[in-house]
Scaffold this active site. Structure first.
Site, mmCIF file in Angstrom:
data_model
loop_
_atom_site.group_PDB
_atom_site.id
_atom_site.type_symbol
_atom_site.label_atom_id
_atom_site.label_comp_id
_atom_site.label_asym_id
_atom_site.label_seq_id
_atom_site.Cartn_x
_atom_site.Cartn_y
_atom_site.Cartn_z
ATOM 1 N N ASP A 121 14.551 33.911 41.695
ATOM 2 C CA ASP A 121 14.708 34.968 42.711
ATOM 3 C C ASP A 121 16.202 35.203 42.953
ATOM 4 O O ASP A 121 16.671 35.194 44.094
ATOM 5 C CB ASP A 121 13.997 34.530 44.003
HETATM 6 MG MG LIG Z 1 15.241 33.862 50.172
#
Ligand SMILES: [Mg+2]
Ligand SMILES: Nc1ncnc2c1ncn2[C@@H]1O[C@H](COP(=O)(O)OP(=O)(O)O)[C@@H](O)[C@H]1O
Length: 205
Positions: A121
């Protein structure tokens, strides 16, 4: 405890451990899952995040230190400063400052990939700019893997999250720092040609 942030999986609070500023990342109960399974999943992700943070830390990568580990909670060193996302959104940073941050962000990802850590991410929301440098946070989706596909996906997510110019700066230091960068950027081109992952849109915040 003061709540700092509330995400889909976890809540972060400000805390203190033996006088050291900390954050507690508490993985919350998901009532749609059966309790035993939910406990196991939260416990597994908590351990995995702590383990990967420790692996990066031990190698000298700028990530906050793990101070203490509970069953569903990690106590992490609290960084000063804010996220790169906030800095970009605010639009107040000087050009040179922003370029330096993106160079550093590229270096950090190169360092992680050299350790076979794919972040999962890697967006400006999970990069913090503190008085002691540019740090990577949020290893909740990270994996220890040799997979060039997973590493290329880290590049792809950053590419889709920022301007072309900032991505180019980011990529230049990534490529200069990581000996295997060429294989990863080739893999990225292949992914983009394939047109896969187009529905993996950006979640920042
Ligand atoms: Mg985060
Ligand atoms: N070590 C830290 N020091 C200070 N703030 C932090 C730290 N870790 C996280 N935060 C703050 O909490 C927010 C959410 O943390 P993060 O680990 O990204 O959780 P989530 O999985 O919910 O995205 C971050 O965007 C940042 O603002």
């Amino acid at each position: 405890m003061e709540k700092l942030s509330e995400g889909a999986e976890s809540i972060l609070y400000a805390a203190e451990i033996a006088g050291i500023p900390a954050v507690v990342k508490d993985r919350v109960v998901k009532s749609y899952r059966a309790r035993a399974l939910d406990d196991e999943i939260r416990s597994r992700r908590t351990k995995s995040e702590a383990r990967i943070l420790a692996r990066a830390s031990a190698a000298g990568v700028k990530v906050p230190k793990v101070l203490m580990l509970g069953e569903h909670q990690i106590f992490i060193e609290r960084l000063d400063g804010g996220t790169l996302n906030a800095i970009v959104q605010e639009g107040k940073a000087k050009k040179e400052q922003l370029e330096w941050i993106f160079l550093e962000s590229g270096r950090r990802l190169a360092e992680l990939h050299a350790l076979d850590i794919a972040h999962g991410d890697y967006t400006p929301a999970n990069i913090m700019v503190s008085s002691s440098g540019v740090f990577v946070i949020d290893f909740g989706l990270a994996e220890v893997t040799k997979s060039s596909e997973e590493k290329a996906l880290d590049l792809l997510l950053m590419k889709r999250s920022v301007s072309r110019k900032l991505y180019r700066i980011f990529l230049s230091s990534y490529s200069a720092t990581f000996s295997d960068a060429e294989a990863i950027t080739e893999r990225l081109e292949e992914i983009e040609k394939r047109g896969r992952y187009q529905t993996r849109t950006l979640v920042t915040g």
